[in-house]
Design an enzyme around this catalytic site. Structure first.
Site, PDB file in Angstrom:
ATOM      1  N   GLY A  10      10.899  46.430  10.196  1.00 33.45           N
ATOM      2  CA  GLY A  10       9.983  47.336  10.893  1.00 33.45           C
ATOM      3  C   GLY A  10       9.458  48.345   9.888  1.00 33.45           C
ATOM      4  O   GLY A  10       9.378  48.077   8.689  1.00 33.45           O
ATOM      5  N   VAL A  12      10.656  51.349   8.749  1.00 30.18           N
ATOM      6  CA  VAL A  12      11.581  51.834   7.712  1.00 30.18           C
ATOM      7  C   VAL A  12      11.978  50.684   6.781  1.00 30.18           C
ATOM      8  O   VAL A  12      11.994  50.832   5.554  1.00 30.18           O
ATOM      9  CB  VAL A  12      12.847  52.467   8.344  1.00 30.18           C
ATOM     10  CG1 VAL A  12      13.813  52.918   7.260  1.00 30.18           C
ATOM     11  CG2 VAL A  12      12.475  53.629   9.244  1.00 30.18           C
ATOM     12  N   ARG A  82      13.510  56.241  18.597  1.00 25.03           N
ATOM     13  CA  ARG A  82      13.301  57.018  19.834  1.00 25.03           C
ATOM     14  C   ARG A  82      11.810  57.297  20.010  1.00 25.03           C
ATOM     15  O   ARG A  82      11.026  57.210  19.058  1.00 25.03           O
ATOM     16  CB  ARG A  82      14.089  58.326  19.780  1.00 25.03           C
ATOM     17  CG  ARG A  82      13.672  59.237  18.655  1.00 25.03           C
ATOM     18  CD  ARG A  82      14.423  60.545  18.692  1.00 25.03           C
ATOM     19  NE  ARG A  82      14.344  61.239  17.416  1.00 25.03           N
ATOM     20  CZ  ARG A  82      14.566  62.533  17.269  1.00 25.03           C
ATOM     21  NH1 ARG A  82      14.884  63.273  18.316  1.00 25.03           N
ATOM     22  NH2 ARG A  82      14.505  63.090  16.071  1.00 25.03           N
ATOM     23  N   ASN A  95      20.520  49.996  21.087  1.00 24.95           N
ATOM     24  CA  ASN A  95      20.742  49.638  19.680  1.00 24.95           C
ATOM     25  C   ASN A  95      22.146  49.114  19.395  1.00 24.95           C
ATOM     26  O   ASN A  95      22.340  48.393  18.418  1.00 24.95           O
ATOM     27  CB  ASN A  95      20.404  50.828  18.785  1.00 24.95           C
ATOM     28  CG  ASN A  95      18.894  50.991  18.637  1.00 24.95           C
ATOM     29  OD1 ASN A  95      18.139  50.147  19.103  1.00 24.95           O
ATOM     30  ND2 ASN A  95      18.460  52.063  17.995  1.00 24.95           N
ATOM     31  N   VAL A 118      21.129  52.343   8.868  1.00 24.57           N
ATOM     32  CA  VAL A 118      20.067  53.336   9.038  1.00 24.57           C
ATOM     33  C   VAL A 118      19.740  53.513  10.524  1.00 24.57           C
ATOM     34  O   VAL A 118      19.401  54.612  10.972  1.00 24.57           O
ATOM     35  CB  VAL A 118      18.796  52.906   8.262  1.00 24.57           C
ATOM     36  CG1 VAL A 118      17.699  53.958   8.358  1.00 24.57           C
ATOM     37  CG2 VAL A 118      19.126  52.640   6.786  1.00 24.57           C
ATOM     38  N   SER A 119      19.887  52.443  11.299  1.00 23.45           N
ATOM     39  CA  SER A 119      19.524  52.466  12.722  1.00 23.45           C
ATOM     40  C   SER A 119      20.226  53.615  13.445  1.00 23.45           C
ATOM     41  O   SER A 119      21.388  53.923  13.158  1.00 23.45           O
ATOM     42  CB  SER A 119      19.926  51.144  13.382  1.00 23.45           C
ATOM     43  OG  SER A 119      19.560  50.050  12.580  1.00 23.45           O
ATOM     44  N   ASN A 120      19.529  54.185  14.398  1.00 25.35           N
ATOM     45  CA  ASN A 120      20.055  55.346  15.143  1.00 25.35           C
ATOM     46  C   ASN A 120      20.680  54.970  16.472  1.00 25.35           C
ATOM     47  O   ASN A 120      20.303  53.945  17.045  1.00 25.35           O
ATOM     48  CB  ASN A 120      18.902  56.332  15.399  1.00 25.35           C
ATOM     49  CG  ASN A 120      18.732  57.301  14.247  1.00 25.35           C
ATOM     50  OD1 ASN A 120      19.710  57.760  13.674  1.00 25.35           O
ATOM     51  ND2 ASN A 120      17.488  57.613  13.914  1.00 25.35           N
ATOM     52  N   HIS A 175      23.728  63.242  12.423  1.00 34.68           N
ATOM     53  CA  HIS A 175      22.266  63.211  12.255  1.00 34.68           C
ATOM     54  C   HIS A 175      21.602  63.442  13.617  1.00 34.68           C
ATOM     55  O   HIS A 175      21.026  62.549  14.215  1.00 34.68           O
ATOM     56  CB  HIS A 175      21.883  61.840  11.670  1.00 34.68           C
ATOM     57  CG  HIS A 175      20.424  61.676  11.387  1.00 34.68           C
ATOM     58  ND1 HIS A 175      19.711  62.521  10.575  1.00 34.68           N
ATOM     59  CD2 HIS A 175      19.543  60.725  11.801  1.00 34.68           C
ATOM     60  CE1 HIS A 175      18.459  62.098  10.498  1.00 34.68           C
ATOM     61  NE2 HIS A 175      18.324  61.015  11.237  1.00 34.68           N
TER      62      HIS A 175
HETATM   63  N1  LIG Z   1      19.110  57.246   9.728  1.00 39.52           N
HETATM   64  C1  LIG Z   1      17.904  57.743   9.524  1.00 39.52           C
HETATM   65  O1  LIG Z   1      17.719  58.717   8.804  1.00 39.52           O
HETATM   66  C2  LIG Z   1      16.722  57.075  10.156  1.00 39.52           C
HETATM   67  C3  LIG Z   1      15.417  57.384   9.733  1.00 39.52           C
HETATM   68  C4  LIG Z   1      14.354  56.727  10.333  1.00 39.52           C
HETATM   69  C5  LIG Z   1      14.571  55.769  11.328  1.00 39.52           C
HETATM   70  N2  LIG Z   1      15.842  55.514  11.712  1.00 39.52           N
HETATM   71  C6  LIG Z   1      16.128  54.506  12.733  1.00 39.52           C
HETATM   72  O2  LIG Z   1      15.899  53.212  12.166  1.00 39.52           O
HETATM   73  C7  LIG Z   1      15.573  52.291  13.212  1.00 39.52           C
HETATM   74  C8  LIG Z   1      14.282  51.560  12.844  1.00 39.52           C
HETATM   75  O3  LIG Z   1      13.199  52.455  12.831  1.00 39.52           O
HETATM   76  P1  LIG Z   1      11.706  51.897  12.583  1.00 39.52           P
HETATM   77  O4  LIG Z   1      10.788  53.052  12.654  1.00 39.52           O
HETATM   78  O5  LIG Z   1      11.707  51.026  11.379  1.00 39.52           O
HETATM   79  O6  LIG Z   1      11.521  50.985  13.904  1.00 39.52           O
HETATM   80  P2  LIG Z   1      10.609  49.691  14.066  1.00 39.52           P
HETATM   81  O7  LIG Z   1      10.482  49.468  15.532  1.00 39.52           O
HETATM   82  O8  LIG Z   1       9.382  49.827  13.249  1.00 39.52           O
HETATM   83  O9  LIG Z   1      11.500  48.523  13.415  1.00 39.52           O
HETATM   84  C9  LIG Z   1      12.666  48.034  13.980  1.00 39.52           C
HETATM   85  C10 LIG Z   1      12.709  46.543  13.693  1.00 39.52           C
HETATM   86  O10 LIG Z   1      13.978  46.025  14.104  1.00 39.52           O
HETATM   87  C11 LIG Z   1      13.726  44.701  14.535  1.00 39.52           C
HETATM   88  N3  LIG Z   1      14.855  44.183  15.306  1.00 39.52           N
HETATM   89  C12 LIG Z   1      15.201  44.460  16.583  1.00 39.52           C
HETATM   90  N4  LIG Z   1      16.302  43.755  16.919  1.00 39.52           N
HETATM   91  C13 LIG Z   1      16.669  43.033  15.835  1.00 39.52           C
HETATM   92  C14 LIG Z   1      17.722  42.137  15.554  1.00 39.52           C
HETATM   93  N5  LIG Z   1      18.649  41.827  16.476  1.00 39.52           N
HETATM   94  N6  LIG Z   1      17.782  41.572  14.326  1.00 39.52           N
HETATM   95  C15 LIG Z   1      16.843  41.866  13.390  1.00 39.52           C
HETATM   96  N7  LIG Z   1      15.823  42.726  13.591  1.00 39.52           N
HETATM   97  C16 LIG Z   1      15.740  43.301  14.804  1.00 39.52           C
HETATM   98  C17 LIG Z   1      12.441  44.818  15.338  1.00 39.52           C
HETATM   99  O11 LIG Z   1      11.839  43.558  15.558  1.00 39.52           O
HETATM  100  C18 LIG Z   1      11.627  45.731  14.436  1.00 39.52           C
HETATM  101  O12 LIG Z   1      10.852  45.010  13.511  1.00 39.52           O
HETATM  102  C19 LIG Z   1      15.486  53.131  14.479  1.00 39.52           C
HETATM  103  O13 LIG Z   1      16.705  53.048  15.187  1.00 39.52           O
HETATM  104  C20 LIG Z   1      15.262  54.539  13.960  1.00 39.52           C
HETATM  105  O14 LIG Z   1      15.653  55.530  14.864  1.00 39.52           O
HETATM  106  C21 LIG Z   1      16.913  56.139  11.158  1.00 39.52           C
HETATM  107  O1  LIG Z   2      13.827  61.202  14.215  1.00 39.90           O
HETATM  108  C1  LIG Z   2      14.178  60.029  14.342  1.00 39.90           C
HETATM  109  O2  LIG Z   2      14.492  59.550  15.438  1.00 39.90           O
HETATM  110  C2  LIG Z   2      14.164  59.105  13.152  1.00 39.90           C
HETATM  111  C3  LIG Z   2      15.058  59.579  12.045  1.00 39.90           C
HETATM  112  O3  LIG Z   2      16.377  59.764  12.456  1.00 39.90           O
HETATM  113  C4  LIG Z   2      14.531  60.806  11.361  1.00 39.90           C
HETATM  114  O4  LIG Z   2      15.270  61.785  11.219  1.00 39.90           O
HETATM  115  O5  LIG Z   2      13.366  60.779  10.925  1.00 39.90           O
END
Ligand SMILES: NC(=O)c1ccc[n+]([C@@H]2O[C@H](COP(=O)([O-])OP(=O)(O)OC[C@H]3O[C@@H](n4cnc5c(N)ncnc54)[C@H](O)[C@@H]3O)[C@@H](O)[C@H]2O)c1
Ligand SMILES: O=C(O)C[C@H](O)C(=O)O
Length: 310
Positions: A10, A12, A82, A95, A118-120, A175
């Site tokens: 996706g 990130v 989110r 998730n 990384v996923s939340n 976080h």
């Molecule tokens: N920890 C951090 O600092 C941080 C920062 C940014 C985003 N995030 C989190 O990272 C996650 C992804 O964010 P994003 O903006 O890239 O979202 P996004 O929707 O752009 O990408 C998520 C991807 O995961 C894929 N996916 C879903 N289920 C799957 C599975 N079973 N196997 C493989 N792929 C699967 C989806 O098809 C999609 O392409 C979110 O949970 C977001 O909150 C965390």
């Molecule tokens: O804010 C979010 O849900 C995505 C990520 O955890 C962030 O801090 O950017």
């Protein structure tokens, strides 16, 4: 490092993959996603930047989990972000199912890899992966504090007018809204930020840091942040690949440090080629300790929720 896989191509995941390719941190990057054709398309798109950025590592995408085979590091960005008005904990239930499936793919196809979550909500999900794999905490850790600290540094740079290059910051805890920016450990080339900023301005920076993700989400509207998160992931990969032994805030399983156990949350770690080498216990003052404990309580609530879903 030979092979790095990213599960979740996706926003990130794609951003991180592009940086990893540009920096040539490995010889092979694999993207796994459930969206049909999409990981293949993203891999091709990234590969076609090779002449501009002068890299020659392989980039491949697939829906087949066997693409994880022989990974040295698996980065997990799969899952729902989110939406405006939600907290990160609001995507826990959706998730956790994804993270369990992904963990099983890792166990089956990349049993020797390190895992960077990384996923939340990242603290609870990192905890979940440590429990489901049973692997040592050195191999399973999460990204949060590197991003939160970079946000805090950019706010300090804006407020003071100094270069972001000279600013070091530390953000601990979960976080979420209870994260713990620690201004006492923030400096501008070694000079404490309190030398340049009033207590009131520092409090405002702390608050903006805590809400940093929500601020971007509210502005972007249909996506949460991904440029800085992708760069934060790459910074952790850089520390691992080059065995830099950097002192970075990572989401790590605590085994008594900071008076906490059976919980994963953000603490300063030494990050190198073996992953989290050690957790560094800072001497927190009474206020910092109270804030850290409040944050641990919030993370524990998510972990309790996880257990009720099992
Ligand atoms: N920890 C951090 O600092 C941080 C920062 C940014 C985003 N995030 C989190 O990272 C996650 C992804 O964010 P994003 O903006 O890239 O979202 P996004 O929707 O752009 O990408 C998520 C991807 O995961 C894929 N996916 C879903 N289920 C799957 C599975 N079973 N196997 C493989 N792929 C699967 C989806 O098809 C999609 O392409 C979110 O949970 C977001 O909150 C965390
Ligand atoms: O804010 C979010 O849900 C995505 C990520 O955890 C962030 O801090 O950017």
């Amino acid at each position: 490092m030979r092979k790095i896989s990213i599960v979740g191509a996706g926003r990130v995941g794609e951003t991180a993959a592009q940086i990893l390719a540009e920096e040539e941190y490995c010889r092979e990057i694999a993207l796994l996603d459930v969206r049909e054709d999409v990981p293949e398309g993203i891999a091709l798109d990234i590969l076609q930047t090779a002449p501009f950025f002068e890299f020659d590592c392989a980039v491949q995408g697939s829906n087949d989990p066997r693409i994880l085979k022989d990974s040295d590091l698996v980065i997990v960005t799969a899952g729902f972000p989110r939406k405006p008005g939600m907290s990160r904990a609001d995507v826990l239930e959706s998730n956790v199912r994804i993270i369990d499936e992904v963990t099983d793919h890792i166990l089956a196809h990349a049993p020797n890899a390190m895992v960077l979550i990384v996923s939340n909500p990242v603290d609870a999900l990192t905890y979940r992966v440590t429990q489901r794999t049973g692997w040592d905490r050195s191999r399973v850790f999460g990204q949060a504090g590197v991003l939160d600290a970079s946000r805090m540094a950019s706010f300090i740079a804006q407020e003071t007018g100094f270069s972001a290059l000279d600013i070091t910051t530390m953000v601990l805890g979960g976080h979420g809204d209870t994260m713990v920016p620690v201004p006492r450990f923030c400096t501008i080339n070694g000079v404490p930020i309190s030398y340049f900023l009033t207590e009131e301005r520092i409090d405002a920076i702390n608050e903006r840091t805590r809400k940093g993700g929500a601020e971007i989400l509210a502005l972007r509207k249909n996506s949460s942040a991904y440029d800085a998160p992708g760069a934060a992931v790459a910074a952790m990969v850089d520390a691992i690949v080059n065995n830099r032994r950097r002192l970075l805030p990572c989401v790590a399983l605590l085994e008594g440090e900071y008076g906490e156990a059976d919980i994963a949350m953000g603490v300063p770690c030494v990050l190198g080629e073996k992953g989290v080498e050690s957790v560094v216990e800072l001497d927190l003052n009474a206020r910092e300790r109270a804030d850290f404990e409040r944050s641990a309580t919030a993370v524990r609530k998510e972990i309790e929720q996880l257990r009720s879903l099992s």
